[in-house]
Scaffold this motif. Structure first.
Motif, PDB file in Angstrom:
ATOM      1  N   SER A  46       1.086  -1.109  -0.133  1.00 35.11           N
ATOM      2  CA  SER A  46      -0.006   0.027  -0.056  1.00 35.11           C
ATOM      3  C   SER A  46       0.761   1.171  -0.002  1.00 35.11           C
ATOM      4  O   SER A  46       0.291   2.364  -0.127  1.00 35.11           O
ATOM      5  N   ARG A  47       2.167   1.290   0.320  1.00 38.94           N
ATOM      6  CA  ARG A  47       3.055   2.411   0.109  1.00 38.94           C
ATOM      7  C   ARG A  47       3.131   2.974   1.456  1.00 38.94           C
ATOM      8  O   ARG A  47       4.015   3.984   1.805  1.00 38.94           O
ATOM      9  N   GLN A  48       2.117   2.800   2.485  1.00 41.25           N
ATOM     10  CA  GLN A  48       2.120   3.505   3.594  1.00 41.25           C
ATOM     11  C   GLN A  48       3.204   3.082   4.462  1.00 41.25           C
ATOM     12  O   GLN A  48       3.854   1.875   4.801  1.00 41.25           O
ATOM     13  N   MET A  49       3.770   4.118   5.350  1.00 32.76           N
ATOM     14  CA  MET A  49       5.053   3.783   6.009  1.00 32.76           C
ATOM     15  C   MET A  49       4.526   3.714   7.435  1.00 32.76           C
ATOM     16  O   MET A  49       3.824   4.586   7.804  1.00 32.76           O
ATOM     17  N   PHE A  80       7.116  11.358  -0.459  1.00 34.68           N
ATOM     18  CA  PHE A  80       6.481  11.138   1.020  1.00 34.68           C
ATOM     19  C   PHE A  80       6.516  12.525   1.548  1.00 34.68           C
ATOM     20  O   PHE A  80       7.389  13.056   1.717  1.00 34.68           O
ATOM     21  N   GLY A  97       2.378  10.568   5.081  1.00 32.98           N
ATOM     22  CA  GLY A  97       1.139  10.403   4.102  1.00 32.98           C
ATOM     23  C   GLY A  97       1.430   9.228   3.383  1.00 32.98           C
ATOM     24  O   GLY A  97       2.300   8.490   3.429  1.00 32.98           O
ATOM     25  N   PRO A  98       0.434   8.966   2.562  1.00 37.15           N
ATOM     26  CA  PRO A  98       0.356   7.605   1.571  1.00 37.15           C
ATOM     27  C   PRO A  98       1.187   7.666   0.569  1.00 37.15           C
ATOM     28  O   PRO A  98       1.594   6.817  -0.357  1.00 37.15           O
ATOM     29  N   GLY A  99       1.805   8.872   0.278  1.00 39.41           N
ATOM     30  CA  GLY A  99       2.754   9.058  -0.924  1.00 39.41           C
ATOM     31  C   GLY A  99       1.967   9.374  -2.219  1.00 39.41           C
ATOM     32  O   GLY A  99       0.916   9.133  -2.502  1.00 39.41           O
ATOM     33  N   THR A 100       3.093  10.158  -3.001  1.00 43.23           N
ATOM     34  CA  THR A 100       2.589  10.471  -4.665  1.00 43.23           C
ATOM     35  C   THR A 100       3.651   9.857  -5.523  1.00 43.23           C
ATOM     36  O   THR A 100       4.693  10.044  -5.374  1.00 43.23           O
TER      37      THR A 100
END
Lengths: 118, 117
Positions: free
Chosen positions: A42-45, B90, B109-112
């Motif tokens: 999901s890319r969430q850290m 991020f 945040g969730p990133g771009t």
């Protein structure tokens, strides 16, 4: 300048096994913080665990624990009873403590891709 | 409480185009950061801000500009995009707590995902 090295680009284990991810760092600071972050697809850290350098006791969070060797500048992450949901990139990171010359910046390793197989 | 949000989530640009990435946080955090993540590398700090109206350069600031006009928002601008700026970006925020606090946790945040052709 601080550097963080993760020497294992990728690892895979069977579900329920224990796996250890390695991290070494270089710093001239005597006090600092070390972190393990998880980044799923999901890319969430997500912060997994934190260690304060002045504490000798290794940090533990449920199935996650660290082996902090200050003299060796080593900070490994052990995941016990691994689960399919543990599949992710894992990053080791370093932070200088707050102070006049600190912006609380995180210095990151390149990451280890962990695959948990069913 | 949405935490840290980023807009947009994906974007494709042509070389030379400009764009702005928006980061917003609703936690009343003082510190905000922009990182970029490239394959085989850890996150690298582009710019950061220690409070409203302040910005500072990080490790890889070239080609980017930032602004922090409001405490809750941190904007990252690309004036003339280049293929080397293809990356995942991020945003993070943190609250240093008491003056001289030794630690603060960064919330991401969730990133771009940005692609420059």
């Amino acid at each position: 300048a601080q550097t963080v090295t993760q020497s294992q680009p990728e690892m895979s284990v069977q579900e329920a096994e224990t796996v250890t991810l390695s991290c070494t760092y270089d710093t001239s600071e005597s006090n600092y913080y070390l972190f393990w972050y998880k980044q799923p697809p999901s890319r969430q850290m997500i912060l997994v665990i934190r260690q304060e350098a002045y504490k000798q006791q290794n940090a533990t969070e449920n199935r996650f624990s660290v082996n902090f060797q200050k003299a060796a500048k080593s900070f490994s992450l052990k995941i016990s009873d691994s689960q399919l949901g543990d599949t992710a990139m894992y990053f080791c990171a370093f932070m200088k403590p707050g102070g006049e010359d600190s912006n609380y910046q995180l210095i990151w390793g390149a990451g280890t891709k962990l695959i948990i197989k069913p | 409480n949405a935490g840290v949000t980023q807009t947009p989530k994906f974007r494709v640009l042509k070389t030379g185009q400009s764009m702005t990435l928006l980061c917003a946080q609703d936690m009343n955090h003082e510190y905000m950061y922009w990182y970029r993540q490239d394959p085989g590398m850890g996150l690298r700090l582009i710019h950061y801000s220690v409070g409203e109206g302040t910005t500072a350069k990080g490790e890889v600031p070239d080609g980017y500009n930032v602004s922090r006009l409001k405490k809750q928002n941190f904007l990252l601008g690309l004036e003339s995009a280049a293929p080397s700026q293809t990356s995942v970006y991020f945003c993070a925020s943190s609250y240093p707590g008491l003056a001289g606090s030794s630690y603060n946790e960064q919330f991401f945040g969730p990133g771009t995902r940005l692609t420059v052709l």
